[in-house]
Design a protein around this motif. Structure first.
Motif, PDB file in Angstrom:
ATOM      1  N   ILE A  10      28.619-107.460 -31.298  1.00  0.00           N
ATOM      2  CA  ILE A  10      29.090-108.791 -30.936  1.00  0.00           C
ATOM      3  C   ILE A  10      28.758-109.075 -29.469  1.00  0.00           C
ATOM      4  N   GLY A  11      28.411-110.308 -29.170  1.00  0.00           N
ATOM      5  CA  GLY A  11      28.022-110.664 -27.814  1.00  0.00           C
ATOM      6  C   GLY A  11      29.194-110.674 -26.845  1.00  0.00           C
ATOM      7  N   LYS A  12      28.918-110.307 -25.609  1.00  0.00           N
ATOM      8  CA  LYS A  12      29.938-110.298 -24.562  1.00  0.00           C
ATOM      9  C   LYS A  12      30.512-111.689 -24.350  1.00  0.00           C
ATOM     10  N   GLU A  13      29.631-112.683 -24.344  1.00  0.00           N
ATOM     11  CA  GLU A  13      30.066-114.057 -24.108  1.00  0.00           C
ATOM     12  C   GLU A  13      30.963-114.561 -25.229  1.00  0.00           C
ATOM     13  N   LYS A  14      30.646-114.181 -26.455  1.00  0.00           N
ATOM     14  CA  LYS A  14      31.466-114.615 -27.588  1.00  0.00           C
ATOM     15  C   LYS A  14      32.881-114.050 -27.471  1.00  0.00           C
ATOM     16  N   LEU A  15      32.986-112.791 -27.064  1.00  0.00           N
ATOM     17  CA  LEU A  15      34.302-112.162 -26.917  1.00  0.00           C
ATOM     18  C   LEU A  15      35.114-112.823 -25.815  1.00  0.00           C
ATOM     19  N   THR A  16      34.489-112.985 -24.643  1.00  0.00           N
ATOM     20  CA  THR A  16      35.232-113.541 -23.516  1.00  0.00           C
ATOM     21  C   THR A  16      35.618-114.998 -23.757  1.00  0.00           C
ATOM     22  N   ASP A  46      38.798-116.885 -35.289  1.00  0.00           N
ATOM     23  CA  ASP A  46      37.738-115.878 -35.415  1.00  0.00           C
ATOM     24  C   ASP A  46      38.392-114.503 -35.455  1.00  0.00           C
ATOM     25  N   LEU A  47      38.523-113.943 -36.653  1.00  0.00           N
ATOM     26  CA  LEU A  47      39.231-112.673 -36.822  1.00  0.00           C
ATOM     27  C   LEU A  47      38.511-111.532 -36.104  1.00  0.00           C
ATOM     28  N   GLU A  48      37.177-111.600 -36.045  1.00  0.00           N
ATOM     29  CA  GLU A  48      36.414-110.539 -35.387  1.00  0.00           C
ATOM     30  C   GLU A  48      36.752-110.476 -33.900  1.00  0.00           C
ATOM     31  N   VAL A  49      36.773-111.626 -33.235  1.00  0.00           N
ATOM     32  CA  VAL A  49      37.110-111.684 -31.809  1.00  0.00           C
ATOM     33  C   VAL A  49      38.563-111.277 -31.599  1.00  0.00           C
ATOM     34  N   TYR A  50      39.445-111.759 -32.461  1.00  0.00           N
ATOM     35  CA  TYR A  50      40.870-111.420 -32.368  1.00  0.00           C
ATOM     36  C   TYR A  50      41.087-109.908 -32.460  1.00  0.00           C
ATOM     37  N   SER A  51      40.468-109.273 -33.454  1.00  0.00           N
ATOM     38  CA  SER A  51      40.687-107.838 -33.658  1.00  0.00           C
ATOM     39  C   SER A  51      40.077-107.009 -32.525  1.00  0.00           C
ATOM     40  N   PHE A  80      48.686-109.409 -18.103  1.00  0.00           N
ATOM     41  CA  PHE A  80      49.513-110.224 -18.977  1.00  0.00           C
ATOM     42  C   PHE A  80      50.959-109.731 -18.932  1.00  0.00           C
ATOM     43  N   SER A  81      51.902-110.634 -19.078  1.00  0.00           N
ATOM     44  CA  SER A  81      53.292-110.228 -19.265  1.00  0.00           C
ATOM     45  C   SER A  81      53.476-109.904 -20.746  1.00  0.00           C
ATOM     46  N   LEU A  82      54.552-109.217 -21.061  1.00  0.00           N
ATOM     47  CA  LEU A  82      54.804-108.859 -22.465  1.00  0.00           C
ATOM     48  C   LEU A  82      55.034-110.120 -23.300  1.00  0.00           C
ATOM     49  N   GLU A  83      55.648-111.138 -22.687  1.00  0.00           N
ATOM     50  CA  GLU A  83      55.869-112.390 -23.393  1.00  0.00           C
ATOM     51  C   GLU A  83      54.537-113.076 -23.715  1.00  0.00           C
ATOM     52  N   GLU A  84      53.609-112.998 -22.789  1.00  0.00           N
ATOM     53  CA  GLU A  84      52.290-113.594 -23.023  1.00  0.00           C
ATOM     54  C   GLU A  84      51.540-112.835 -24.113  1.00  0.00           C
ATOM     55  N   TYR A  85      51.694-111.518 -24.129  1.00  0.00           N
ATOM     56  CA  TYR A  85      51.081-110.733 -25.206  1.00  0.00           C
ATOM     57  C   TYR A  85      51.627-111.152 -26.561  1.00  0.00           C
ATOM     58  N   GLU A  86      52.934-111.366 -26.613  1.00  0.00           N
ATOM     59  CA  GLU A  86      53.573-111.771 -27.873  1.00  0.00           C
ATOM     60  C   GLU A  86      52.975-113.085 -28.368  1.00  0.00           C
ATOM     61  N   LYS A  87      52.817-114.039 -27.459  1.00  0.00           N
ATOM     62  CA  LYS A  87      52.257-115.344 -27.838  1.00  0.00           C
ATOM     63  C   LYS A  87      50.783-115.222 -28.227  1.00  0.00           C
ATOM     64  N   LEU A  88      50.061-114.363 -27.500  1.00  0.00           N
ATOM     65  CA  LEU A  88      48.618-114.265 -27.693  1.00  0.00           C
ATOM     66  C   LEU A  88      48.247-113.602 -29.013  1.00  0.00           C
ATOM     67  N   PHE A  89      48.967-112.539 -29.379  1.00  0.00           N
ATOM     68  CA  PHE A  89      48.576-111.754 -30.554  1.00  0.00           C
ATOM     69  C   PHE A  89      49.521-111.887 -31.744  1.00  0.00           C
ATOM     70  N   ALA A  90      50.473-112.801 -31.637  1.00  0.00           N
ATOM     71  CA  ALA A  90      51.451-112.960 -32.736  1.00  0.00           C
ATOM     72  C   ALA A  90      50.776-113.325 -34.048  1.00  0.00           C
ATOM     73  N   ILE A 146      45.435-101.655 -37.117  1.00  0.00           N
ATOM     74  CA  ILE A 146      44.856-101.037 -38.321  1.00  0.00           C
ATOM     75  C   ILE A 146      44.657-102.088 -39.407  1.00  0.00           C
ATOM     76  N   LYS A 147      45.627-102.978 -39.533  1.00  0.00           N
ATOM     77  CA  LYS A 147      45.554-104.010 -40.572  1.00  0.00           C
ATOM     78  C   LYS A 147      44.363-104.938 -40.373  1.00  0.00           C
ATOM     79  N   VAL A 148      44.179-105.444 -39.141  1.00  0.00           N
ATOM     80  CA  VAL A 148      43.075-106.394 -38.925  1.00  0.00           C
ATOM     81  C   VAL A 148      41.723-105.685 -38.935  1.00  0.00           C
ATOM     82  N   LEU A 149      41.685-104.436 -38.469  1.00  0.00           N
ATOM     83  CA  LEU A 149      40.425-103.693 -38.499  1.00  0.00           C
ATOM     84  C   LEU A 149      40.011-103.381 -39.930  1.00  0.00           C
ATOM     85  N   SER A 150      40.989-103.155 -40.795  1.00  0.00           N
ATOM     86  CA  SER A 150      40.682-102.917 -42.211  1.00  0.00           C
ATOM     87  C   SER A 150      40.002-104.136 -42.819  1.00  0.00           C
TER      88      SER A 150
END
Length: 404
Positions: A321-327, A222-227, A207-217, A290-294
């Protein structure tokens, strides 16, 4: 008169007794094991029954009990022909969890997962042993270097599998033959000098840093998959390590995660790869993680007991959590923000590749987060970024006027 029981591997046959060539009014039941190769359309091709014995019973029920007992003890089961010591079926047994080869590798401290063992065994059975049997080859001693050469060419040209997999299958076959030599079943390894085919494995994308910004902003639906993905993206944790993470190994007060466990679907919970490199003081967590894991721990489906998985399976507290759910969750998030994962060859493991690449200018941090035993392995994770390309163009233009 014959009685057939289709639910078993034997038949009960009623036979009359004869005296002086004449049938008497006395009979006895026989038990006969059926021949699976017998065909009623060609009955003379092979015998219908393999073994037939008198039960000494005149009651059909009693005779069936005797026959069942004989089937269980093997008295109605014909002895299987013994395979030659150098039978090609030996090759796939090299890759079994408790084989000599696997135990020896582990004794030398070499990592060997059950997934790798099972895949290697399957490859040998499907692509080599089957090929041999189709050509009437049953013993390893019959296999020559030319035979292995022809087999490899067949796999490559038939396109049954891709070039990368052809080479992986060849390596498994080489290992199996090597063990056969060590076990003194054959004098030499017919596959040892066979070269791999040309195989250009597509480089995994990052990923580029710009893509990371868009992806995790912003958190995903699904907060579990996101975290879980956010955690991997900022710590370079592997998929198995993320799934196998236990609540007790997550210290949110200190802001660190201890990588002490991993999860494989066919093995369960296990030690992480390169356990000695899973640092005792833990890997630092970014404030956003830390915030989302909390929140995940606070709203844990099964209760955040120390021994629970941080990322849970919705149906069972004993699985992560299942591998397929994460991917699937990650791919859906990429699509929402306009990242073309197929064009860039992005997978969950790309999160780890990206993190390691961002640390390439700091060897100390790079070694710490990558957690590889050998530096050459870490080098495979370092990619050329757009910033690197721009820096190169600037350097060349500044030094060579003709390149401006």
């Amino acid at each position: 008169m014959t009685s057939i029981n289709l639910d078993t591997d034997f038949h009960i046959l009623k036979k009359w007794r004869y005296k002086d060539g004449k049938r008497t009014n006395k009979y006895v039941y026989y038990a006969a094991s059926t021949n699976p190769d017998w065909n009623h359309e060609n009955p003379k091709a092979c015998p219908k029954y393999l073994i037939m014995k008198s039960t000494g019973q005149t009651s059909k029920t009693a005779a069936r009990k005797v026959a069942l007992h004989w089937m269980q003890t093997g008295e109605l089961v014909p002895d299987k022909p013994k395979e030659a010591k150098d039978s090609i079926s030996y090759l796939s047994t090299v890759f079994e969890p408790e084989s000599t080869y696997v135990r020896r590798r582990r004794s030398l401290g070499k990592s060997m997962s059950l997934t790798y063992i099972n895949i290697s065994k399957s490859w040998i059975d499907r692509y080599f042993v089957a090929y041999c049997k189709e050509r009437g080859i049953t013993r390893m001693g019959e296999i020559t270097r030319k035979f292995v050469d022809d087999w490899q060419l067949y796999l490559y040209e038939s396109k049954v599998i891709g070039p990368v997999t052809v080479n992986k299958v060849l390596q498994a076959v080489k290992v199996a033959f090597g063990q056969a030599v060590r076990d003194e079943l054959i004098p030499s390894n017919p596959a040892s000098y066979i070269e791999p085919v040309e195989a250009r494995e597509r480089e995994r994308g990052i990923f580029s840093l710009e893509e990371y910004e868009k992806l995790f902003a912003e958190p995903w639906d699904d907060l579990e998959v996101y975290s879980a993905c956010y955690l991997s993206a900022t710590t370079a944790m592997r998929l198995g390590e993320v799934r196998g993470l236990l609540v007790k190994n997550l210290d949110l007060k200190k802001g660190v995660v201890h990588i002490k466990t991993s999860w494989q679907d066919n093995e369960g919970i296990k030690d992480p790869k390169w356990k000695s490199f899973s640092h005792e003081d833990g890997l630092p967590l970014a404030p956003g993680v830390i915030k989302v894991l909390s929140e995940i721990v606070q709203h844990h489906r099964w209760g955040a007991d120390p021994g629970r998985f941080v990322f849970w399976d919705i149906d069972s507290p004993d699985r992560p959590i299942g591998k397929e759910k994460l991917t699937k969750g990650l791919y859906a998030a990429m699509k929402r923000v306009g990242i073309d994962r197929k064009a860039k060859n992005l997978t969950f493991h790309s999160l780890r590749h990206t993190m390691i690449t961002t640390l390439k200018d700091d060897p100390r941090l790079l070694r710490y987060f990558a957690r590889h035993k050998q530096e050459r392995i870490t080098e495979r994770y370092i990619h050329l970024t757009e910033e690197d390309t721009n820096r190169f163009e600037s350097t060349i233009s500044g030094r060579f006027s003709f390149a401006s």
